[in-house]
Design a protein around this motif. Structure first.
Motif, PDB file in Angstrom:
ATOM      1  N   TYR A  68      57.243  39.227  46.108  1.00 11.22           N
ATOM      2  CA  TYR A  68      57.351  40.659  46.364  1.00 11.22           C
ATOM      3  C   TYR A  68      58.722  41.141  45.911  1.00 11.22           C
ATOM      4  CZ  TYR A  68      57.164  45.151  48.657  1.00 11.22           C
ATOM      5  OH  TYR A  68      57.168  46.500  48.904  1.00 11.22           O
TER       6      TYR A  68
ATOM      7  N   THR B  14      56.682  36.430  49.976  1.00  5.53           N
ATOM      8  CA  THR B  14      55.541  37.320  50.163  1.00  5.53           C
ATOM      9  C   THR B  14      55.336  37.794  51.596  1.00  5.53           C
ATOM     10  OG1 THR B  14      54.473  36.036  48.407  1.00  5.53           O
ATOM     11  CG2 THR B  14      53.090  37.565  49.594  1.00  5.53           C
ATOM     12  N   TYR B  15      55.863  37.062  52.593  1.00  2.92           N
ATOM     13  CA  TYR B  15      55.573  37.353  53.994  1.00  2.92           C
ATOM     14  C   TYR B  15      56.830  37.525  54.848  1.00  2.92           C
ATOM     15  CZ  TYR B  15      50.721  36.059  53.156  1.00  2.92           C
ATOM     16  OH  TYR B  15      49.419  36.019  52.691  1.00  2.92           O
ATOM     17  N   TYR B  16      56.630  38.220  55.969  1.00  4.57           N
ATOM     18  CA  TYR B  16      57.679  38.356  56.982  1.00  4.57           C
ATOM     19  C   TYR B  16      57.074  38.055  58.348  1.00  4.57           C
ATOM     20  CZ  TYR B  16      55.764  42.950  58.346  1.00  4.57           C
ATOM     21  OH  TYR B  16      54.948  43.962  58.791  1.00  4.57           O
TER      22      TYR B  16
ATOM     23  N   LYS C 129      52.787  36.910  61.370  1.00  6.28           N
ATOM     24  CA  LYS C 129      53.243  36.804  59.986  1.00  6.28           C
ATOM     25  C   LYS C 129      52.410  37.793  59.184  1.00  6.28           C
ATOM     26  CE  LYS C 129      52.409  33.475  56.664  1.00  6.28           C
ATOM     27  NZ  LYS C 129      52.309  32.103  56.186  1.00  6.28           N
ATOM     28  N   GLU C 130      53.079  38.654  58.427  1.00  7.76           N
ATOM     29  CA  GLU C 130      52.372  39.685  57.666  1.00  7.76           C
ATOM     30  C   GLU C 130      52.931  39.786  56.256  1.00  7.76           C
ATOM     31  OE1 GLU C 130      51.987  43.433  59.730  1.00  7.76           O
ATOM     32  OE2 GLU C 130      51.987  42.421  61.668  1.00  7.76           O
ATOM     33  N   LYS C 131      52.161  40.372  55.366  1.00  7.53           N
ATOM     34  CA  LYS C 131      52.602  40.557  53.984  1.00  7.53           C
ATOM     35  C   LYS C 131      53.710  41.604  53.908  1.00  7.53           C
ATOM     36  CE  LYS C 131      48.802  39.031  51.228  1.00  7.53           C
ATOM     37  NZ  LYS C 131      48.036  39.279  50.025  1.00  7.53           N
TER      38      LYS C 131
ATOM     39  N   LYS D 161      58.856  30.864  60.727  1.00  8.40           N
ATOM     40  CA  LYS D 161      57.461  30.568  60.391  1.00  8.40           C
ATOM     41  C   LYS D 161      56.868  29.585  61.409  1.00  8.40           C
ATOM     42  CE  LYS D 161      56.610  30.118  55.954  1.00  8.40           C
ATOM     43  NZ  LYS D 161      56.345  29.585  54.593  1.00  8.40           N
TER      44      LYS D 161
END
Length: 176
Positions: A12, A51-53, A65-67, A101
């Motif tokens: 991203y 790609t994730y946070y 965890k989301e995009k 994570k």
């Protein structure tokens, strides 16, 4: 002959085209809180890969965890700063991201609570989760709570990036 190679998720890029990195910290002026945290401003999350946070959105929520695209496509993205550790930082942002994570997996039922101490894991809030990722994932905190057991505010990360006492953070994107 054809060879099969799985498609990798594309990294991203923030709206200013800066590539997202594990350990980046997202801070917004927006909040999901309607009752328990009324009067507090902002929201924070930690980027766990390109790609994730990871974050906890507010009362009644659990860590998720989301995009990254969902952050910037939502109201959060309308007022966001992204800060990251500078090259002077002694820890590893990737280790902080790995801790976050794993936290989401191990404490998926953790509840939102701004009154919990900084060393508890089953109760958390957005900026505490980010702080813990750096404090426990790298052993080098990027900011210090105002006092032992003190509340960690989302804006503490942006203040540090603006040359506060802990200047190991820099702003890499802002739409403030």
């Amino acid at each position: 002959m054809f060879s099969y190679k799985p498609l990798e998720a594309h990294a991203y890029n923030y709206p200013n085209k800066t590539a997202a990195k594990a350990g980046d910290i997202l801070v917004t002026k927006e909040t999901n809180c309607k009752t328990d945290c009324k009067g507090l401003s902002g929201h924070a999350a930690i980027v766990v890969d390109s790609t994730y946070y990871v974050h906890i959105s507010g009362p009644g929520a659990h860590p998720t965890k989301e995009k990254l695209s969902t952050w910037f496509d939502s109201r959060y993205g309308k007022s966001t700063k992204v800060v990251r550790p500078t090259s002077q930082y002694k820890g590893s942002p990737a280790d902080a991201a790995k801790w976050a994570k794993n936290y989401v997996k191990e404490y998926k039922d953790a509840v939102y609570d701004i009154t919990s101490g900084n060393h508890t894991f089953d109760r958390t809030y957005c900026s505490k989760l980010v702080w813990q990722a750096y404090n426990f994932g790298t052993a080098y905190p990027i900011i210090a709570p105002k006092h032992v057991g003190g509340l960690i505010h989302p804006y503490d990360f942006t203040t540090a990036a603006s040359g506060g006492r802990y200047a190991d953070l820099e702003t890499v994107y802002t739409n403030w």
